[in-house]
Design an enzyme around this catalytic site. Sequence first.
Site, PDB file in Angstrom:
ATOM      1  CE  LYS A  15      55.022 -58.895 -33.817  1.00  0.00           C
ATOM      2  NZ  LYS A  15      55.065 -57.572 -33.154  1.00  0.00           N
ATOM      3  NE  ARG A  90      48.587 -58.044 -33.207  1.00  0.00           N
ATOM      4  CZ  ARG A  90      49.379 -57.563 -34.173  1.00  0.00           C
ATOM      5  NH1 ARG A  90      49.705 -58.299 -35.205  1.00  0.00           N
ATOM      6  NH2 ARG A  90      49.844 -56.344 -34.079  1.00  0.00           N
ATOM      7  NE  ARG A 130      56.300 -49.092 -37.091  1.00  0.00           N
ATOM      8  CZ  ARG A 130      55.779 -50.262 -36.682  1.00  0.00           C
ATOM      9  NH1 ARG A 130      56.418 -51.393 -36.901  1.00  0.00           N
ATOM     10  NH2 ARG A 130      54.622 -50.290 -36.057  1.00  0.00           N
ATOM     11  NE  ARG A 136      52.126 -49.483 -38.670  1.00  0.00           N
ATOM     12  CZ  ARG A 136      52.238 -50.722 -38.226  1.00  0.00           C
ATOM     13  NH1 ARG A 136      53.164 -51.517 -38.736  1.00  0.00           N
ATOM     14  NH2 ARG A 136      51.446 -51.175 -37.284  1.00  0.00           N
ATOM     15  NE  ARG A 147      49.989 -50.593 -33.061  1.00  0.00           N
ATOM     16  CZ  ARG A 147      51.108 -49.994 -33.485  1.00  0.00           C
ATOM     17  NH1 ARG A 147      51.262 -48.693 -33.353  1.00  0.00           N
ATOM     18  NH2 ARG A 147      52.048 -50.693 -34.036  1.00  0.00           N
TER      19      ARG A 147
HETATM   20  P1  AMP Z   1      51.026 -54.961 -37.073  1.00  0.00           P
HETATM   21  O1  AMP Z   1      51.604 -54.422 -38.338  1.00  0.00           O
HETATM   22  O2  AMP Z   1      51.391 -56.387 -36.809  1.00  0.00           O
HETATM   23  O3  AMP Z   1      51.299 -54.066 -35.889  1.00  0.00           O
HETATM   24  O4  AMP Z   1      49.442 -54.969 -37.285  1.00  0.00           O
HETATM   25  C1  AMP Z   1      48.741 -53.772 -37.548  1.00  0.00           C
HETATM   26  C2  AMP Z   1      47.280 -53.933 -37.184  1.00  0.00           C
HETATM   27  O5  AMP Z   1      46.677 -54.950 -37.998  1.00  0.00           O
HETATM   28  C3  AMP Z   1      47.003 -54.365 -35.760  1.00  0.00           C
HETATM   29  O6  AMP Z   1      47.037 -53.289 -34.840  1.00  0.00           O
HETATM   30  C4  AMP Z   1      45.593 -54.952 -35.903  1.00  0.00           C
HETATM   31  O7  AMP Z   1      44.636 -53.927 -36.051  1.00  0.00           O
HETATM   32  C5  AMP Z   1      45.704 -55.664 -37.241  1.00  0.00           C
HETATM   33  N1  AMP Z   1      46.176 -57.055 -37.083  1.00  0.00           N
HETATM   34  C6  AMP Z   1      47.354 -57.581 -37.547  1.00  0.00           C
HETATM   35  N2  AMP Z   1      47.468 -58.873 -37.223  1.00  0.00           N
HETATM   36  C7  AMP Z   1      46.344 -59.187 -36.517  1.00  0.00           C
HETATM   37  C8  AMP Z   1      45.872 -60.371 -35.886  1.00  0.00           C
HETATM   38  N3  AMP Z   1      46.578 -61.519 -35.889  1.00  0.00           N
HETATM   39  N4  AMP Z   1      44.666 -60.314 -35.250  1.00  0.00           N
HETATM   40  C9  AMP Z   1      43.938 -59.202 -35.240  1.00  0.00           C
HETATM   41  N5  AMP Z   1      44.337 -58.044 -35.792  1.00  0.00           N
HETATM   42  C10 AMP Z   1      45.515 -58.025 -36.436  1.00  0.00           C
END
Ligand code: AMP
Length: 194
Positions: A15, A90, A130, A136, A147
């Site tokens: 994404k 989400r 990654r 990360r 996740r």
């Molecule tokens: P990502 O980089 O999209 O994998 O997001 C990393 C982390 O940020 C996720 O595992 C959540 O802890 C938090 N996060 C990102 N977007 C959201 C969202 N829309 N709702 C809740 N938590 C989020």
Amino acid sequence: MPLDVVILGPPGAGKGTQGKLIAADAGIPHVNTGDMFRAECAAGTDLGERVKAILDNGDLVPDEVTIEVVRARLAQDDTAGGFVLDGFPRTLAQAEALDGLLVELDRGKLSVALNFQVSDEIAVTRLLGRARVEGRSDDTPNRIQHRLDVYHEKSEPLVDHYRSKGLLVDVHADRTVEEVFAEVQHVLASVERA
Ligand code: AMP
């Protein structure tokens, strides 16, 4: 008409990579809530302090907090021509809040929800790759599985939500960056003509 795009899909679906490409191509901002939260953590803001442990665990930040962050971001002038929302919504509550937000901002409905499809197996392989490159804190094997579980439980229902609104388009995200982007461009061309 602005190009308002949402990208759905599990972690590891690509994404972020595609979101950046779409945004650069269309000249609209890439709004990535994960990046926004990580920036808050890195800057040590109050919000960052509040969400850091949640991110490290691979859990979701509470809806109210996340929705406020997105509301403030989408209200900025640079979204006039559209936006690519990546990592939001989400949860169903976030999707409903986004609908309300679009009305509030006087911009009607979304243009399209792209559903990036990859198997859990491919997602895990990509995320482990990654982890080696980016380091990360939530890309450890345990957190990756968690996740994905969170995705299936909380976020996958959004696929049906957007399908029932007639906004969903599936994307075969298990291919190369170039192949996926070609498919995305094809989809967006027909959306823009609509
Ligand atoms: P990502 O980089 O999209 O994998 O997001 C990393 C982390 O940020 C996720 O595992 C959540 O802890 C938090 N996060 C990102 N977007 C959201 C969202 N829309 N709702 C809740 N938590 C989020």
